[in-house]
Scaffold this active site. Structure first.
Site, PDB file in Angstrom:
ATOM      1  N   GLU A   1       8.354  11.081   0.596  1.00 14.03           N
ATOM      2  CA  GLU A   1       8.588  12.444   0.089  1.00 14.03           C
ATOM      3  C   GLU A   1       7.579  13.432   0.689  1.00 14.03           C
ATOM      4  OE1 GLU A   1       8.690  10.879  -3.993  1.00 14.03           O
ATOM      5  OE2 GLU A   1      10.564  11.976  -4.241  1.00 14.03           O
TER       6      GLU A   1
ATOM      7  N   GLU B   1      11.729   3.563  -5.529  1.00 11.30           N
ATOM      8  CA  GLU B   1      11.409   3.827  -6.938  1.00 11.30           C
ATOM      9  C   GLU B   1      12.302   3.061  -7.907  1.00 11.30           C
ATOM     10  OE1 GLU B   1      11.387   6.040  -4.539  1.00 11.30           O
ATOM     11  OE2 GLU B   1       9.788   7.503  -4.790  1.00 11.30           O
TER      12      GLU B   1
HETATM   13  C1  3H9 Z   1       6.601   6.824  -6.299  1.00 16.03           C
HETATM   14  O1  3H9 Z   1       6.183   7.031  -5.196  1.00 16.03           O
HETATM   15  C2  3H9 Z   1       7.077   7.912  -7.226  1.00 16.03           C
HETATM   16  C3  3H9 Z   1       7.325   9.208  -6.532  1.00 16.03           C
HETATM   17  O2  3H9 Z   1       8.671   9.279  -6.091  1.00 16.03           O
HETATM   18  C4  3H9 Z   1       7.143  10.356  -7.459  1.00 16.03           C
HETATM   19  C5  3H9 Z   1       5.777  10.544  -8.042  1.00 16.03           C
HETATM   20  C6  3H9 Z   1       5.641  11.802  -8.868  1.00 16.03           C
HETATM   21  N1  3H9 Z   1       0.159   2.101  -5.925  1.00 16.03           N
HETATM   22  O3  3H9 Z   1       2.031  -5.679  -1.857  1.00 16.03           O
HETATM   23  P1  3H9 Z   1       0.695  -5.906  -1.302  1.00 16.03           P
HETATM   24  C7  3H9 Z   1      -1.453  -2.405  -4.041  1.00 16.03           C
HETATM   25  S1  3H9 Z   1       6.616   5.262  -6.950  1.00 16.03           S
HETATM   26  C8  3H9 Z   1      -0.913   1.365  -6.252  1.00 16.03           C
HETATM   27  O4  3H9 Z   1      -0.029  -7.139  -1.697  1.00 16.03           O
HETATM   28  P2  3H9 Z   1       1.926  -5.935   1.311  1.00 16.03           P
HETATM   29  C9  3H9 Z   1      -0.934  -3.762  -4.502  1.00 16.03           C
HETATM   30  O5  3H9 Z   1      -0.907  -3.833  -5.913  1.00 16.03           O
HETATM   31  C10 3H9 Z   1       5.871   4.249  -5.691  1.00 16.03           C
HETATM   32  N2  3H9 Z   1      -1.199   0.162  -5.677  1.00 16.03           N
HETATM   33  O6  3H9 Z   1       0.694  -5.807   0.296  1.00 16.03           O
HETATM   34  C11 3H9 Z   1      -1.940  -4.691  -3.885  1.00 16.03           C
HETATM   35  O7  3H9 Z   1      -3.087  -4.687  -4.718  1.00 16.03           O
HETATM   36  P3  3H9 Z   1      -3.951  -6.033  -4.936  1.00 16.03           P
HETATM   37  C12 3H9 Z   1       6.819   3.921  -4.605  1.00 16.03           C
HETATM   38  C13 3H9 Z   1      -0.376  -0.275  -4.737  1.00 16.03           C
HETATM   39  O8  3H9 Z   1       1.391  -5.629   2.637  1.00 16.03           O
HETATM   40  C14 3H9 Z   1      -2.299  -3.997  -2.579  1.00 16.03           C
HETATM   41  O9  3H9 Z   1      -1.904  -2.638  -2.731  1.00 16.03           O
HETATM   42  N3  3H9 Z   1       6.218   2.961  -3.729  1.00 16.03           N
HETATM   43  C15 3H9 Z   1       0.752   0.443  -4.343  1.00 16.03           C
HETATM   44  O10 3H9 Z   1       2.644  -7.219   1.061  1.00 16.03           O
HETATM   45  C16 3H9 Z   1      -1.578  -4.568  -1.371  1.00 16.03           C
HETATM   46  O11 3H9 Z   1      -0.184  -4.620  -1.667  1.00 16.03           O
HETATM   47  C17 3H9 Z   1       6.390   1.645  -3.891  1.00 16.03           C
HETATM   48  O12 3H9 Z   1       7.074   1.201  -4.783  1.00 16.03           O
HETATM   49  C18 3H9 Z   1       1.015   1.673  -4.971  1.00 16.03           C
HETATM   50  N4  3H9 Z   1       2.079   2.435  -4.642  1.00 16.03           N
HETATM   51  O13 3H9 Z   1       2.923  -4.784   0.890  1.00 16.03           O
HETATM   52  C19 3H9 Z   1       5.688   0.753  -2.902  1.00 16.03           C
HETATM   53  N5  3H9 Z   1       1.411  -0.255  -3.383  1.00 16.03           N
HETATM   54  O14 3H9 Z   1      -4.438  -6.366  -3.585  1.00 16.03           O
HETATM   55  C20 3H9 Z   1       5.112  -0.455  -3.580  1.00 16.03           C
HETATM   56  C21 3H9 Z   1       0.683  -1.371  -3.188  1.00 16.03           C
HETATM   57  O15 3H9 Z   1      -5.000  -5.582  -5.894  1.00 16.03           O
HETATM   58  N6  3H9 Z   1       4.351  -1.282  -2.698  1.00 16.03           N
HETATM   59  N7  3H9 Z   1      -0.396  -1.390  -3.995  1.00 16.03           N
HETATM   60  O16 3H9 Z   1      -2.998  -7.043  -5.494  1.00 16.03           O
HETATM   61  C22 3H9 Z   1       4.913  -2.139  -1.821  1.00 16.03           C
HETATM   62  O17 3H9 Z   1       6.108  -2.238  -1.679  1.00 16.03           O
HETATM   63  C23 3H9 Z   1       3.989  -3.038  -1.063  1.00 16.03           C
HETATM   64  O18 3H9 Z   1       2.789  -3.116  -1.759  1.00 16.03           O
HETATM   65  C24 3H9 Z   1       3.695  -2.559   0.372  1.00 16.03           C
HETATM   66  C25 3H9 Z   1       2.574  -3.440   0.978  1.00 16.03           C
HETATM   67  C26 3H9 Z   1       4.952  -2.702   1.209  1.00 16.03           C
HETATM   68  C27 3H9 Z   1       3.188  -1.148   0.370  1.00 16.03           C
END
Ligand code: 3H9
Length: 696
Positions: free
Chosen positions: A105, A125
């Site tokens: 976004e 999301e």
């Molecule tokens: C959103 O954006 C809402 C908006 O539309 C509107 C807002 C107003 N936040 O998965 P990994 C942490 S909703 C905080 O092991 P990978 C994760 O917990 C969001 N922490 O690595 C982990 O921590 P730990 C939309 C996050 O390489 C560490 O980072 N976005 C977030 O296998 C490493 O992650 C999503 O839904 C976050 N957003 O995968 C994306 N993301 O080491 C969600 C990650 O302490 N994330 N962490 O366990 C993912 O899909 C995967 O984490 C990603 C990396 C592909 C990014």
């Protein structure tokens, strides 16, 4: 100013570099930093353009999920993105790694987007029970058209750079370092005098039939509501100004933020990551594993061998005879052909896996050099012990010896070897190359580095690995046995298998327990019942209808009939008319007067049985934390992800009411419904299961 967003001017371009490892989540500090750096760029007389680029693994992984459910902190993301888009300077996103959710976004708020070929974008999301809440539902359709935008949002999938370019989400894809690629792209724009291009000012594409799209998406969500609300948010773009659309999106986003589904899905997101973080394994190095052996090439062994090959391991598969070995190879070939067809592996990978990487052997001596063995033979203690004694005789020192048993005592198996510290359980779920769950069963003597090796293997195979202690059925099958028994009791008391399946499928299970039984094969349960009766362990209410089905050769899907009739194919099941008369005969024999069960009561009892047994499993230390149970049920037993898992569900339902119901049910059957001491303790202390997740 904080260093979270670096500021540097390169020629007439202000470069804003995001530094919020590991994945550049858009925390309050990042949002504030971007806001301040935009101010700085606009005040910088030498800057004609702004480029936003991420350092490390990602452009932005999205909003900071850890902030959800807490009071909102300014500046809010939609305002920040509006501020970026409204800048008088030309703003460009230079993207690499992932740009997800709020991260995409932000990019959509920039005037142009360039990415490197490995970049992936998406609006995931819905996987958190939400919709895009910072303009994604309003801006994306203006670039891609409505249907592609809805497909991207409602699936939450990651879109590769080339596809994103085709969809007009990106303006260019160039190979190289993202900063260099971005700067060259901005220079190109400036030198040809390109104008700012706010996406919000682009015309809206053609509308669709919103009600039909809403209904279709809702039906596809199997009870999950957020994908369907993406449709309503996009529809809102057509109801007034851009600001009106943004307001409507915000309202839906905030409403969803208050739902149990959002809580459940965020619990699942963090739990699937926390599940393999075990304090006792901190700093413990796993043993090296490059070459494994699988003992037994039936469905399970072949599935495990396939999973190992797919994760790049060399595999020796041991069978009893050349013929059995050929059959095992055939199963592995069929599994890998599926992976090739689905594009999971290349033709070269496929050839290598079936060539040098896989060897079928019949002699234990061939296993002398393997690093790890997984035994997947018949579930019989004597047979397992013999296998482990033979492995002990031939395997090199340090080789990890694992059993795939689904309920037998790992400690007893370990005693058949001279090295019980090297033994553990690795309980895969069938089909092992597809199902994500792996229970790592830790015996009394399993060494820490052996357990760490089990987790490392699970990670390599992309499994969700859960630590389990030794007991009959470990975590998953022990809880399954209890809630299945509850369903069996409801049948004797008046419910039909079809009513039970329908109620639980409406609750969100992928399949009800009787449809699952048909899929797994009714002969499995039949064999267990016969064994238990022979051992004098028949259940107190020993029904025979399922045995009768088996005696008639109805084993479920594989014979075309079980609880259901599959004459029209697996997807078009209809109740088998023979089933109810068999059940009625049991009821008559036991003197039971059947009563009606409403769907709500079916779900309540089934879930109460599941939660009560799960609380015993946690209380006894078989599962370390409630979240471990939740992940087992989610990844191995079709529990709906949007409910978070049985113990998260229980927390949201309220533990006191659930305990009251269990005590009420106990009046009918005091042994089956004996409340779990942990549940009683939590209720007495006014706490919930999630409190234990934080402590352990
Ligand atoms: C959103 O954006 C809402 C908006 O539309 C509107 C807002 C107003 N936040 O998965 P990994 C942490 S909703 C905080 O092991 P990978 C994760 O917990 C969001 N922490 O690595 C982990 O921590 P730990 C939309 C996050 O390489 C560490 O980072 N976005 C977030 O296998 C490493 O992650 C999503 O839904 C976050 N957003 O995968 C994306 N993301 O080491 C969600 C990650 O302490 N994330 N962490 O366990 C993912 O899909 C995967 O984490 C990603 C990396 C592909 C990014």
């Amino acid at each position: 100013m904080s260093d979270v967003i670096g500021y540097e001017r390169v020629g007439d371009v202000a470069v804003l570099t995001v530094r919020n490892p590991p994945v550049n989540a858009l925390s309050q500090a990042v949002r504030q930093g971007l806001w301040d750096r935009m101010d700085q760029a606009e005040a910088d007389a030498g800057a004609r353009a702004v480029m936003i680029v991420g350092e490390g693994r990602a452009f932005f992984a999205g909003a900071d999920i850890k902030e959800f459910g807490k009071p909102l902190l300014a500046p809010f993301l939609p305002d920040l993105i509006h501020r970026i888009e409204a800048s008088p300077l030309l703003v460009v996103a230079a993207m690499h790694g992932v740009s997800l959710g709020g991260g995409l976004e932000v990019a959509l708020g920039c005037h142009y987007r360039v990415a490197v070929p490995g970049a992936r974008v998406g609006l995931p999301e819905v996987h958190l029970g939400l919709i895009p809440g910072a303009g994604g539902t309003q801006r994306l359709p203006r670039l891609t058209g409505v249907e592609p935008a809805l497909e991207v949002m409602t699936s939450g999938r990651h879109v590769g750079a080339q596809e994103a370019l085709r969809l007009s989400i990106l303006d260019a894809v160039e190979d190289g370092d993202p900063r260099t690629v971005g700067l060259a792209f901005v220079d190109g724009l400036l030198s040809r005098g390109a104008a700012r291009r706010p996406v919000s000012a682009l015309p809206l594409p053609e509308a669709i039939d919103w009600d039909a799209a809403f209904a279709a998406t809702l039906a596809k969500g199997r009870g999950q509501i957020s994908p369907a609300w993406c449709v309503r948010a996009v529809e809102a773009a057509y109801g007034g100004s851009f600001a009106d659309g943004m307001q409507a999106e915000r309202k839906i986003f905030m409403d969803l933020m208050e739902t149990d589904q959002r809580q459940g899905m965020i619990h699942a997101f963090f739990s699937e990551r926390a599940v393999s973080h075990l304090p006792e394994l901190k700093g413990v190095a796993p043993r090296d594993v490059a070459h494994i052996a699988v003992i037994g090439g039936g469905t399970m062994g072949a599935g495990i061998a396939t999973a190992a090959l797919l994760s790049g391991l060399r595999v020796h598969l041991l069978e009893m005879s050349a013929e059995a070995g050929a059959a095992a190879r055939g199963r592995i070939e069929a599994n890998l052909a599926g992976a090739l067809k689905r594009g999971k592996i290349s033709a070269d990978d496929h050839a290598a896996m079936l060539g040098d990487a896989l060897e079928i052997v019949t002699d234990y001596a061939a296993l002398a050099q393997v690093d790890l063995v997984i035994e997947a033979v018949f579930e019989d203690m004597a047979v397992k012990k013999e296998v482990f004694a033979r492995l002990d005789a031939v395997c090199k020192p340090g080789c990890v010896l694992a059993s795939n048993t689904s309920y037998l005592d790992i400690d007893e198996i370990a005693q058949a070897t001279s090295r019980p510290g090297d033994v553990l359980g690795l309980h895969f779920f069938s089909p092992a190359h597809v199902m994500k769950l792996l229970e790592v069963v830790v015996g009394a003597q399993s060494a820490d580095d052996v357990v760490a090796t089990g987790f490392a293997l699970g990670q390599r195979m992309k499994k969700i690995s859960v630590r389990a202690g030794v007991c009959d059925g470990f975590i998953g099958n022990r809880i399954l046995a209890t809630y299945r028994t509850c369903a069996d009791h409801m049948i004797l008391d008046g419910a039909s298998p079809f009513e039970i399946d329908a109620a639980l499928e409406a609750f969100g299970f992928a399949m009800g327990p009787f449809a699952v039984a048909d899929l797994a094969g009714l002969d499995i349960g039949w064999a267990v019942r016969k064994r238990k009766r022979a051992e004098g362990q028949a259940p107190s209410r020993d029904a025979t209808y399922a045995d009768r089905l088996c005696e008639h050769g109805h084993f479920g899907q594989k014979t075309g009939r079980g609880y259901y009739d599959y004459a029209g194919g697996a997807r078009t099941r209809v109740p088998n008319p023979d089933v109810m008369p068999l059940i009625e005969a049991d009821r008559a024999r036991m003197g039971i007067t059947p009563r009606d069960f409403a769907p709500e009561e079916i779900v309540r009892r089934y879930m109460a049985a599941m939660v009560n047994e799960a609380a015993k499993v946690v209380g006894e230390g078989i599962a370390r934390r409630p979240l471990d149970v939740d992940m087992v049920l989610l990844f191995g037993y079709g529990f709906p992800r949007y409910r978070g898992g049985p113990l998260k569900w229980a927390d949201m339902e309220g533990l006191p009411g659930l305990l009251d119901d269990i005590r009420r049910y106990a009046a009918e059957d005091v042994d089956f419904w004996a409340p779990a001491p942990l549940l009683e303790q939590l209720v007495a202390e006014g706490r919930c299961f999630d409190d234990l997740n934080k402590e352990r």
